[in-house]
Write a protein that holds these residues in place. Sequence first.
Motif: not given
Length: 226
Positions: A11-14, A17-31
Amino acid sequence: MKILIIEDDPGIVELVSLTFELGWPDVKLIVADTGEKGMNILESDRPDAVILDIGLPDTTGFEIIKAIRLFSDVPILMLTVRIDERDVVKALTLGADDYLTKPFRQMELLARIKAITRRTQHGDQDLKVSNGPWHFGKTLTELYRGQQIFHLTPIQGLIMQSLIKQAGQFVSAETLAAKIWGEHHAATADDLRVHIHHLRKKFDENRSGSGFISNKPGLGYMLVGE
């Protein structure tokens, strides 16, 4: 920019992920959902920052911070459900740059990540600022008092930059928080107080004495003279 999140709660990961997709889309998130996987990814992918949960299934965030700091100075933001200041100070002492308590606001997460990655940018690197024996080295994370060097986190560097610029004057907690986390931050006075406490502890541990940073309720913080 690549950011590694070491977190076992889907849930936290999701949410992150959504936070960066909306607010900082240039970031690649690795989990990574365990500390071991996180360390392997850190060594192979070399992310620009780490978001780290304190409670992991195979170890603790404290142990991961210690392991990372043996070979990397990558910025670390820890996520914690704990509100015990001793845990937070312990993490900062081990090498974390900042912390965020769950549940967190999405824009606050972005503000804190941007704050701890600011040392790789140059917009706030006013290194010419000085006062008396205090001056910066090559970055805001290298602070000198005379010939003695203190290695600061990016947030500590921003705090000291503001206090040195206005030495002898009180700087409000709100002004400092806006400098660190941006104008639309949701940080509390307690968040700032923890970082100030850690700065004071760092100065005292280096046997420079204490009392360099004074505070007064309602007025804020001030860098005092010798």
